[in-house]
Design an enzyme around this catalytic site. Structure first.
Site, PDB file in Angstrom:
ATOM      1  NE  ARG A  73      10.179-127.920 -15.065  1.00  0.00           N
ATOM      2  CZ  ARG A  73       9.924-127.901 -16.354  1.00  0.00           C
ATOM      3  NH1 ARG A  73      10.512-129.338 -16.738  1.00  0.00           N
ATOM      4  NH2 ARG A  73       9.433-127.398 -17.279  1.00  0.00           N
ATOM      5  CE  LYS A 175      11.762-124.666 -18.814  1.00  0.00           C
ATOM      6  NZ  LYS A 175      12.368-125.656 -19.558  1.00  0.00           N
ATOM      7  CD  GLU A 209      19.065-130.722 -19.971  1.00  0.00           C
ATOM      8  OE1 GLU A 209      17.628-130.791 -20.449  1.00  0.00           O
ATOM      9  OE2 GLU A 209      19.130-130.345 -19.083  1.00  0.00           O
TER      10      GLU A 209
HETATM   11  C1  LIG Z   1      12.393-126.746 -20.392  1.00  0.00           C
HETATM   12  C2  LIG Z   1      13.537-127.643 -20.376  1.00  0.00           C
HETATM   13  C3  LIG Z   1      13.608-128.942 -21.082  1.00  0.00           C
HETATM   14  C4  LIG Z   1      12.066-129.565 -21.411  1.00  0.00           C
HETATM   15  O1  LIG Z   1      11.118-129.615 -20.236  1.00  0.00           O
HETATM   16  P1  LIG Z   1       9.671-129.562 -20.575  1.00  0.00           P
HETATM   17  O2  LIG Z   1       8.974-129.647 -19.256  1.00  0.00           O
HETATM   18  O3  LIG Z   1       9.271-131.101 -21.333  1.00  0.00           O
HETATM   19  O4  LIG Z   1       9.267-128.402 -21.648  1.00  0.00           O
HETATM   20  C5  LIG Z   1      14.746-129.796 -21.255  1.00  0.00           C
HETATM   21  N1  LIG Z   1      15.807-129.253 -20.919  1.00  0.00           N
HETATM   22  C6  LIG Z   1      16.038-128.042 -20.419  1.00  0.00           C
HETATM   23  C7  LIG Z   1      17.252-127.505 -20.304  1.00  0.00           C
HETATM   24  C8  LIG Z   1      14.964-127.294 -20.342  1.00  0.00           C
HETATM   25  O5  LIG Z   1      15.117-125.746 -20.149  1.00  0.00           O
END
Ligand SMILES: *Cc1c(COP(=O)(O)O)cnc(C)c1O
Length: 332
Positions: A73, A175, A209
């Site tokens: 990722r 991210k 989300e």
């Molecule tokens: C980091 C994050 C998540 C969760 O990802 P994980 O890999 O499960 O920690 C979900 N949504 C957003 C916007 C994030 O930044």
């Protein structure tokens, strides 16, 4: 107890990209970077990060959870932000080296060592609003964390927002810092106005989300969540929970869910809503706020399935259940 993420180990792993190549990685003091005030990241947000954890098992050994997924990722985020291509092998070694260096500081369960790889564009060039930084820096910071639920767990209140969106839709799977900045103001206002803990962004009436966690719904034997597309973050916890749900014989449905369907289902007995992410793993949602009205999920409390699925994942992470999917990498 110090707030989550406010304590750092005194050293980190660091590598820099210059003249088209990565330097060897080094272990350096955590406060030792220096940036030119004109650095690309400070003006044009060329930045991405990861969040993963190392866990101490009862025999004292230390294991990192699903490191390969976070590295993939991170590579994808870097590519989509036009940052220099990362070297995945080098990053894996940096994570292993710094966790090994501080293996003795990895807290026992329910604590863990949070690992924060970060990649930033460092070229001092404010004329590059529309072009990529030629140089960058990648580092891996460590932050020991305690029990996320030490203060007592409570079911969250989520504001359903159909007007706004968390970030630009082509950025959702990256991210990257700017995405959190764009969700911050609306989230603060939702807290002030509705005592909401988070916003569940539902552009065009379909759930995506929250600011930093994925959303899942459990209805009887079915677990339902949005199917992967480029508009939201593909959580490693989300994918792990879906795998464990399958192991438990549940039906996994990855598809679109409208706010209308969500509120209709939430009113039924035995339905649970939850948020997933590395920090808290799984947190129950007790209430949705929609058009100024509260809608309880079940009885509004923490649900048994959220607890069951969270324990199933925690048991693997802390070595109390067999690691049947090979999710752990032993470091020390
Ligand atoms: C980091 C994050 C998540 C969760 O990802 P994980 O890999 O499960 O920690 C979900 N949504 C957003 C916007 C994030 O930044």
């Amino acid at each position: 107890m110090a707030a989550f993420g406010s304590v750092f180990m005194p050293k980190m792993a660091l590598a820099t990209f210059e003249d088209n190549k990565w330097s060897d990685s080094q272990i350096v003091p955590s406060d030792s970077i220096s940036l030119h005030p004109g650095a690309h990241v400070l003006h044009y947000s060329s930045t991405c990060f990861e969040g993963l954890k190392a866990f101490r098992h009862e025999d004292g050994s230390v294991h990192v959870f699903r490191m390969d997924q976070n590295i993939e990722r991170f590579a994808q985020s870097s590519r989509l932000l036009a940052l220099p291509e990362i070297n995945k092998v080098q990053l894996e070694q940096m994570i292993k080296d710094i966790v090994a260096e501080f293996a003795a500081d990895v807290p026992e369960g329910p604590g863990s060592m949070y690992i924060r790889p970060t990649h930033i564009g460092t070229e001092a060039q404010i004329g590059k609003a529309a072009s990529a930084s030629n140089s960058s820096m990648q580092y891996v910071l460590l932050s020991p964390v305690g029990d996320y639920f030490a203060g007592g767990a409570h079911a969250l209140r989520l504001l359903l927002d159909e007007e706004g969106q968390r970030c630009a839709s082509h950025m959702g799977m990256i991210k990257s810092g700017g995405n959190y900045a764009s969700a911050l103001r609306p989230t603060i206002e939702a807290k002030e106005k509705y005592q909401a803990d988070q916003i569940l962004f539902c552009p065009n009436g379909y759930i995506t989300e929250t600011g930093a966690a994925n959303f899942l719904l459990v209805d009887g034997n079915e677990i339902i969540t949005k199917a992967l597309d480029s508009s939201f973050l593909h959580g490693v916890t989300r994918s792990s929970i879906l795998t464990l749900a399958k192991d438990l014989g549940m039906t996994v449905s990855e598809r679109e869910v409208s706010t209308e369907e969500l509120l209709e289902r939430a009113a039924k007995p035995g339905v649970e809503a939850m948020l997933s992410g590395t920090a808290a793993v799984l947190t129950s949602v007790g209430t949705f706020i929609y058009n100024g009205k509260d809608y309880k999920v079940g009885n509004g409390d923490i649900g048994p399935m959220a607890t069951k699925l969270r324990n199933a994942l925690n048991d693997i992470q802390w070595g109390r259940a067999p690691d049947t999917h090979n999710w752990l990498t032993k470091i020390a």
